[in-house]
Design a protein around this motif. Structure first.
Motif, mmCIF file in Angstrom:
data_model
loop_
_atom_site.group_PDB
_atom_site.id
_atom_site.type_symbol
_atom_site.label_atom_id
_atom_site.label_comp_id
_atom_site.label_asym_id
_atom_site.label_seq_id
_atom_site.Cartn_x
_atom_site.Cartn_y
_atom_site.Cartn_z
ATOM 1 N N GLY A 1 0.804 -1.213 0.000
ATOM 2 C CA GLY A 1 0.000 0.000 0.000
ATOM 3 C C GLY A 1 0.838 1.264 0.000
ATOM 4 O O GLY A 1 1.911 1.313 0.586
ATOM 5 N N MET A 2 0.337 2.292 -0.687
ATOM 6 C CA MET A 2 1.002 3.593 -0.753
ATOM 7 C C MET A 2 0.255 4.549 0.173
ATOM 8 O O MET A 2 -0.934 4.793 -0.022
ATOM 9 N N LEU A 3 0.925 5.075 1.168
ATOM 10 C CA LEU A 3 0.275 6.003 2.082
ATOM 11 C C LEU A 3 0.109 7.378 1.456
ATOM 12 O O LEU A 3 -0.827 8.101 1.797
ATOM 13 N N LYS A 4 1.006 7.740 0.547
ATOM 14 C CA LYS A 4 0.906 9.020 -0.146
ATOM 15 C C LYS A 4 0.980 8.759 -1.644
ATOM 16 O O LYS A 4 1.838 8.026 -2.108
ATOM 17 N N CYS A 5 0.068 9.366 -2.379
ATOM 18 C CA CYS A 5 0.031 9.183 -3.819
ATOM 19 C C CYS A 5 -0.538 10.454 -4.443
ATOM 20 O O CYS A 5 -1.542 10.989 -3.955
ATOM 21 N N PHE A 6 0.079 10.947 -5.513
ATOM 22 C CA PHE A 6 -0.463 12.103 -6.219
ATOM 23 C C PHE A 6 -1.862 11.768 -6.735
ATOM 24 O O PHE A 6 -2.118 10.651 -7.183
ATOM 25 N N TYR A 7 -2.751 12.732 -6.694
ATOM 26 C CA TYR A 7 -4.137 12.507 -7.107
ATOM 27 C C TYR A 7 -4.222 11.996 -8.548
ATOM 28 O O TYR A 7 -4.983 11.093 -8.839
ATOM 29 N N LYS A 8 -3.408 12.559 -9.445
ATOM 30 C CA LYS A 8 -3.466 12.144 -10.847
ATOM 31 C C LYS A 8 -2.965 10.704 -11.055
ATOM 32 O O LYS A 8 -3.248 10.095 -12.084
ATOM 33 N N LEU A 9 -2.239 10.148 -10.090
ATOM 34 C CA LEU A 9 -1.762 8.763 -10.182
ATOM 35 C C LEU A 9 -2.615 7.785 -9.389
ATOM 36 O O LEU A 9 -2.400 6.577 -9.451
ATOM 37 N N LYS A 10 -3.582 8.298 -8.636
ATOM 38 C CA LYS A 10 -4.374 7.440 -7.756
ATOM 39 C C LYS A 10 -5.130 6.361 -8.545
ATOM 40 O O LYS A 10 -5.110 5.192 -8.172
#
Length: 96
Positions: free
Chosen positions: A46-55
């Protein structure tokens, strides 16, 4: 998770010699898989932080958050022999 583009990272361990590789193979013989020294499968991290455009690109079907998928090969002694670089969480074993 240790991933590198060049030399094997410290967390990945290859057999030091033929004797050690034979010991790993003996573990698989006892499990009924002669000729094997590792098991492979994909895992989702899991990724705790992810750019919105990559979500959307990294959305996982297994986790309720964006994730990265890694194909790993490990021994029964919990040693990582190989891992792929991270791929989008949408990808599964067959895609990789």
């Amino acid at each position: 998770m240790c991933i590198s583009s060049g030399a094997p990272p410290r967390c990945m361990v290859l057999p030091a010699n033929g004797v050690e590789a034979q010991e790993w193979a003996d573990d698989y013989v006892m499990a009924g898989f002669p000729g094997c020294i590792s098991s492979g499968d994909a895992t989702h991290i899991g990724m705790l932080k992810c750019f919105y455009k990559l979500k959307q690109h990294n959305k996982s079907f297994k986790l309720n958050m964006p994730s990265r998928t890694y194909n790993t090969h490990v021994t029964h002694r919990r040693r990582i022999l190989h891992s792929t670089p991270g791929h989008p969480g949408r990808w599964n074993d067959q895609t990789l």
